[in-house]
Enzyme design. Sequence first.
Site, mmCIF file in Angstrom:
data_model
loop_
_atom_site.group_PDB
_atom_site.id
_atom_site.type_symbol
_atom_site.label_atom_id
_atom_site.label_comp_id
_atom_site.label_asym_id
_atom_site.label_seq_id
_atom_site.Cartn_x
_atom_site.Cartn_y
_atom_site.Cartn_z
ATOM 1 N N GLU A 1 -7.484 3.421 -0.361
ATOM 2 C CA GLU A 1 -7.206 4.141 0.876
ATOM 3 C C GLU A 1 -6.898 5.593 0.549
ATOM 4 O OE1 GLU A 1 -4.074 2.103 2.914
ATOM 5 O OE2 GLU A 1 -5.358 0.445 3.491
ATOM 6 N N CYS B 1 5.458 -1.058 7.816
ATOM 7 C CA CYS B 1 5.338 0.265 8.445
ATOM 8 C C CYS B 1 5.189 0.133 9.960
ATOM 9 C CB CYS B 1 4.154 1.013 7.860
ATOM 10 S SG CYS B 1 4.267 1.252 6.073
ATOM 11 N N CYS C 1 2.960 -7.243 4.345
ATOM 12 C CA CYS C 1 2.287 -5.969 4.106
ATOM 13 C C CYS C 1 0.776 -6.125 4.224
ATOM 14 C CB CYS C 1 2.664 -5.414 2.736
ATOM 15 S SG CYS C 1 2.094 -3.721 2.506
ATOM 16 N N ASP C 2 0.117 -4.988 4.416
ATOM 17 C CA ASP C 2 -1.281 -4.871 4.826
ATOM 18 C C ASP C 2 -2.211 -6.010 4.413
ATOM 19 O OD1 ASP C 2 -0.179 -2.516 5.563
ATOM 20 O OD2 ASP C 2 -1.668 -1.229 4.656
ATOM 21 N N LYS C 3 -2.504 -6.143 3.117
ATOM 22 C CA LYS C 3 -3.529 -7.101 2.673
ATOM 23 C C LYS C 3 -3.010 -8.529 2.658
ATOM 24 C CE LYS C 3 -5.801 -3.466 2.196
ATOM 25 N NZ LYS C 3 -4.626 -2.658 2.543
ATOM 26 N N ASP D 1 0.802 -1.216 0.000
ATOM 27 C CA ASP D 1 0.000 0.000 0.000
ATOM 28 C C ASP D 1 0.837 1.269 0.000
ATOM 29 O OD1 ASP D 1 -2.042 -1.752 0.035
ATOM 30 O OD2 ASP D 1 -2.928 -1.091 1.924
ATOM 31 N N SER E 1 -6.000 4.480 5.283
ATOM 32 C CA SER E 1 -4.815 3.766 5.722
ATOM 33 C C SER E 1 -4.840 3.640 7.233
ATOM 34 C CB SER E 1 -3.572 4.536 5.285
ATOM 35 O OG SER E 1 -2.444 4.104 5.998
#
Length: 585
Positions: free
Chosen positions: A461, A209, A127-129, A86, A487
Site C-alpha cells: 500500500e 483505524c 486489522c485489514d487483511k 498495516d 490504503s
Amino acid sequence: MTKFDKAKLPSRHVTEGPSRAPHRSFYHAMGMTEEEIHQPLVGVATCWNEAAPCNISLNRQAQAAKAGVREAHGSPREFTTITVTDGIAMGHEGMRSSLASREAIADTVELTMRGHCYDALVGLAGCDKSLPGMMMAMVRLNVPSVFVYGGSILPGRAPTDVGLPDDLAGRDLTVQDMFEAVGRHQNGTLSDEALAVLERVACPSAGACGGQFTANTMACVSEAIGLALLNSSGAPAPYESRDHYAAASGEAVMMLLEKNIRARDVVTRKSLENAARVVACTGGSTNAGLHLPAIAHEAGIEFYLEDVCDIFRDTPYFVDLKPGGNYVAKDLYEAGGVPVVMKELRKAGLLHEDCMTSAGVTLGEALDSIKGEADGRVIYPIETPLTKTGGVVGLKGNIAPEGAIVKVAGIAPEHQVFTGPARVFECEEDAFEAVQNRAYEEGEVLVIRNEGPAGGPGMREMLATTAALSGQGMGKKVALITDGRFSGATRGFCVGHVGPEAAHGGPIALLATGDIITIDAIKGELSVDLSDAELAKRKDAWAGPRETIYASGAVWKFAQLVGATYKGAVTHPGAQAEKHVYMDL
C-alpha cells in the site's frame, strides 16, 4: 437443551469410539469433562497479538464468544493465528508481508480446523487483511461460521491549547491524520512539537483505524455478506457491548450447526453483490475490490474486479465517512450502523433480501426488526445521496486491460478527470523520495510500478506517499497510478490495482516519463496516448521483470503462487477445483 448427534460431524474422528481413547486422553489433560468431550468442538479463532491496537482486544472478546458456545452446548477450542498490521507495516519493507498474511491467515485457520476436526468456526479479526483472511477460511472450509469484528478505535482529539494549526485544533483524529501530518511536517507547515503532540493523541484506545478504511470496510462487508450478526461490527473495541455481540455469535454458530447452515449457504453471488453495494455507498476502501473476489474464489464463484466495479458504478454514495467525508466508525454505529445503511439500499431495490445470514434468517427478515432510520448527517437518505454513483470506481483502458480501481468519495466531479505527463518511478521508495524533495511538478501523473502482488513482491500500500502529497497540499494537483495498492485511508486521485502488473508484462511496465496519461473516473477509462504499434514495439524491447531481493521465504513463495489482481490475488485453485467437502469427510 439441544443434543447433537456427532455421527456425521468432523469431531467424531477425535472423540468417539474405543479407538479414540488416546485422543480423548489429551482432552482430559486439558480439564475437559466427559460431556464437553462429546459435544461439538467449535474452533474460536482470533488474530490476537500485541502488534497494534487493532488486535489487542480480541483476546477478551474471544472469551465472550466461548461463553456463548458453552451456553448453547458446544465445546469451544480457542486458537490464534497471525496478523500483520498495516499501520505498523506501512511505508517500508514490512508492507510486503501484508497481503501475503491474508493467505497465511486463511491457510493456518484451515489447517488448524482440519487437523483437529472442529465442527464449526467463530472467527475474530481486527486489522485489514485479517478480516478477509478469516472470512476466506470460513468459506473454504464451508463449516457453520460466524465472523466477529474486534471493533474500531475511538477517535482521537487534537487539543486546543498547545498552538496546533486552526484546521487541526479541537478536531477528531484518525491515523490518516498522522500520515498526512508527516507531509505537513516535511513542507514546514507543522512543527516538531505539534507532530509530537498529535502522535500522542491520535489513537486513544484499542481498536482498528476509525475511518472507512480497509478494516471498517471489510467489517461492513461481514454484515452485508451475512457472515456476521447484524450491527455486530459497529461498536468500538472498548465498548462492553462488543462482548455481548461475541457471546451472541457463539450461540449463533451452534444454531447454524444444528440447522446445518454452512458458510457457502450464506456467501453466494447475491450476498457478494450486497457486500459490494455497502462498500460503494459508504465510500469504502479500494481493497474491497481485491478481497471480495478472493472470498468469492473460496466459494467457487467468479466475481472479479470488474463485477465489483459494475455494482460500484450504479450505487449511490450516501454515508459520509472519512477519508472522503467527515465521520468515523463510532459515528456510523451511533447513527444505526450497517443495518440502517442496508435499509436505505432496500428502499431503492438495491439489495437481495433473500440471502441467508448467520442469524439463521434471511437478510430481509433480519432487517425487518431494525427500527433505525437515516439521520441525514452520517447516513443520508438514499433519495438525497452525496453523489449518485458509488465512492469507488473501476477503470479500464490500454494501460489497464484487466482493470484498475480508484476511490472518488469526496472528490468533486470536475476533479475526476485528469490528463498529464507521466513521471515514472520503479518502486515506492523512489516515489516517496521524490515527493519528500518536491521533485515533481503540478499536473503530473506519478506512475509507481513493480509493486504488484508478484513483482513487488507483496502489492504494498502507498499511504506514506499519498498522505505526504495530501500533506503538501498537492492531493488534487497531481494524480498517481500503480500496480500496487492504496490504503483505505488514501485520499486524492490515486489509481491502484492496475493489471496486468508490470512483472507480468502489463502496459504499466512500458510507460515512460513524459507519456500523456488520461484518468477519467466519469467514463471509467485509464489510457496513455500511445498507439498499439508503439506499445507493441516497447513490449518487444522490454527487458523483463525487475529482480527483487526476495529469493526465498514466505514473501518469495507468495510471489510464485499469486494470481492476477483482478481475480483477488489468490494463491490456490479455489473451490472450483475441490474434490471433497471437509465437513463430510
